[in-house]
Design a protein around this motif. Structure first.
Motif, PDB file in Angstrom:
ATOM      1  N   ALA A  48       3.807   6.154  -5.601  1.00  0.00           N
ATOM      2  CA  ALA A  48       2.540   5.640  -6.124  1.00  0.00           C
ATOM      3  C   ALA A  48       2.122   6.352  -7.408  1.00  0.00           C
ATOM      4  O   ALA A  48       1.411   5.784  -8.226  1.00  0.00           O
ATOM      5  CB  ALA A  48       1.451   5.762  -5.062  1.00  0.00           C
ATOM      6  N   SER A  49       2.585   7.594  -7.608  1.00  0.00           N
ATOM      7  CA  SER A  49       2.248   8.328  -8.832  1.00  0.00           C
ATOM      8  C   SER A  49       3.140   7.928 -10.002  1.00  0.00           C
ATOM      9  O   SER A  49       2.900   8.349 -11.130  1.00  0.00           O
ATOM     10  CB  SER A  49       2.388   9.836  -8.590  1.00  0.00           C
ATOM     11  OG  SER A  49       3.749  10.184  -8.413  1.00  0.00           O
ATOM     12  N   GLY A  50       4.184   7.136  -9.736  1.00  0.00           N
ATOM     13  CA  GLY A  50       5.109   6.720 -10.778  1.00  0.00           C
ATOM     14  C   GLY A  50       6.362   7.566 -10.855  1.00  0.00           C
ATOM     15  O   GLY A  50       7.294   7.230 -11.573  1.00  0.00           O
ATOM     16  N   ALA A  60       5.258  15.060  -0.969  1.00  0.00           N
ATOM     17  CA  ALA A  60       4.706  14.402   0.211  1.00  0.00           C
ATOM     18  C   ALA A  60       3.763  13.278  -0.188  1.00  0.00           C
ATOM     19  O   ALA A  60       3.293  13.214  -1.324  1.00  0.00           O
ATOM     20  CB  ALA A  60       3.962  15.418   1.069  1.00  0.00           C
ATOM     21  N   ALA A  61       3.478  12.424   0.784  1.00  0.00           N
ATOM     22  CA  ALA A  61       2.490  11.357   0.632  1.00  0.00           C
ATOM     23  C   ALA A  61       1.267  11.704   1.461  1.00  0.00           C
ATOM     24  O   ALA A  61       1.389  12.173   2.595  1.00  0.00           O
ATOM     25  CB  ALA A  61       3.077  10.029   1.104  1.00  0.00           C
ATOM     26  N   HIS A  62       0.091  11.483   0.881  1.00  0.00           N
ATOM     27  CA  HIS A  62      -1.183  11.692   1.564  1.00  0.00           C
ATOM     28  C   HIS A  62      -2.084  10.531   1.188  1.00  0.00           C
ATOM     29  O   HIS A  62      -1.992  10.000   0.085  1.00  0.00           O
ATOM     30  CB  HIS A  62      -1.793  13.031   1.135  1.00  0.00           C
ATOM     31  CG  HIS A  62      -2.984  13.422   1.936  1.00  0.00           C
ATOM     32  ND1 HIS A  62      -4.251  12.984   1.630  1.00  0.00           N
ATOM     33  CD2 HIS A  62      -3.098  14.213   3.031  1.00  0.00           C
ATOM     34  CE1 HIS A  62      -5.102  13.489   2.522  1.00  0.00           C
ATOM     35  NE2 HIS A  62      -4.422  14.234   3.376  1.00  0.00           N
ATOM     36  N   ARG A  89       1.273   7.873  -1.832  1.00  0.00           N
ATOM     37  CA  ARG A  89       0.226   7.485  -0.882  1.00  0.00           C
ATOM     38  C   ARG A  89       0.855   7.152   0.458  1.00  0.00           C
ATOM     39  O   ARG A  89       1.965   6.636   0.534  1.00  0.00           O
ATOM     40  CB  ARG A  89      -0.566   6.282  -1.391  1.00  0.00           C
ATOM     41  CG  ARG A  89      -1.437   6.609  -2.563  1.00  0.00           C
ATOM     42  CD  ARG A  89      -2.601   7.500  -2.139  1.00  0.00           C
ATOM     43  NE  ARG A  89      -3.293   8.017  -3.299  1.00  0.00           N
ATOM     44  CZ  ARG A  89      -3.502   9.311  -3.523  1.00  0.00           C
ATOM     45  NH1 ARG A  89      -3.062  10.226  -2.679  1.00  0.00           N
ATOM     46  NH2 ARG A  89      -4.149   9.703  -4.582  1.00  0.00           N
ATOM     47  N   GLY A  90       0.128   7.410   1.513  1.00  0.00           N
ATOM     48  CA  GLY A  90       0.588   7.181   2.870  1.00  0.00           C
ATOM     49  C   GLY A  90       0.213   8.386   3.692  1.00  0.00           C
ATOM     50  O   GLY A  90      -0.459   9.277   3.171  1.00  0.00           O
TER      51      GLY A  90
END
Length: 124
Positions: A48-50, A60-62, A89-90
């Protein structure tokens, strides 16, 4: 509250707010929940950050922490810890609070089980 007191309270809040020294770590206390990790089929996919995802990176995803935030993740079952950077994200499954790269999961000794009870604390 009288209008002059209300105005004074508002002005005080407006002028004092920029001088708050609370860090992001102060604003977000430790979370506890379950962690999982990404499967190999996500390697190379864009996060999601690219950034391209790498299972070798300590990431990690948060759901809500800003991209670039560093967190310490502690496996509550064995006490092992690692530091990861949030770049995605997640997770999107209830009761799970973070998705880790495989390298991070290995450091926490959770690969075999696939899921672990963890504490996530913002450090930077």
């Amino acid at each position: 509250m009288s209008p002059p007191l209300a105005a004074l309270a508002l002005l005080s809040a407006l002028f004092c707010a920029p001088f708050s020294f609370a860090s992001q770590a102060d604003a977000v206390g430790p979370e506890q929940g379950r962690a999982t990790y990404y499967g190999n089929h996500f390697d190379g996919a864009l996060t999601a950050s690219g950034e391209p995802f790498s299972n070798q990176a300590m990431t990690a995803a948060h759901r809500s922490l800003p991209f670039g935030t560093k967190v310490q993740v502690t496996n509550l079952d064995n006490g092992k810890q690692t530091i990861v950077k949030i770049n995605d994200r997640g997770p999107f499954v209830s009761q799970r609070i973070i998705d880790l790269s495989q390298s991070a999961a290995e450091r926490l000794d959770m690969v075999e089980r696939g899921v672990a009870r963890v504490r996530v604390s913002v450090i930077d």
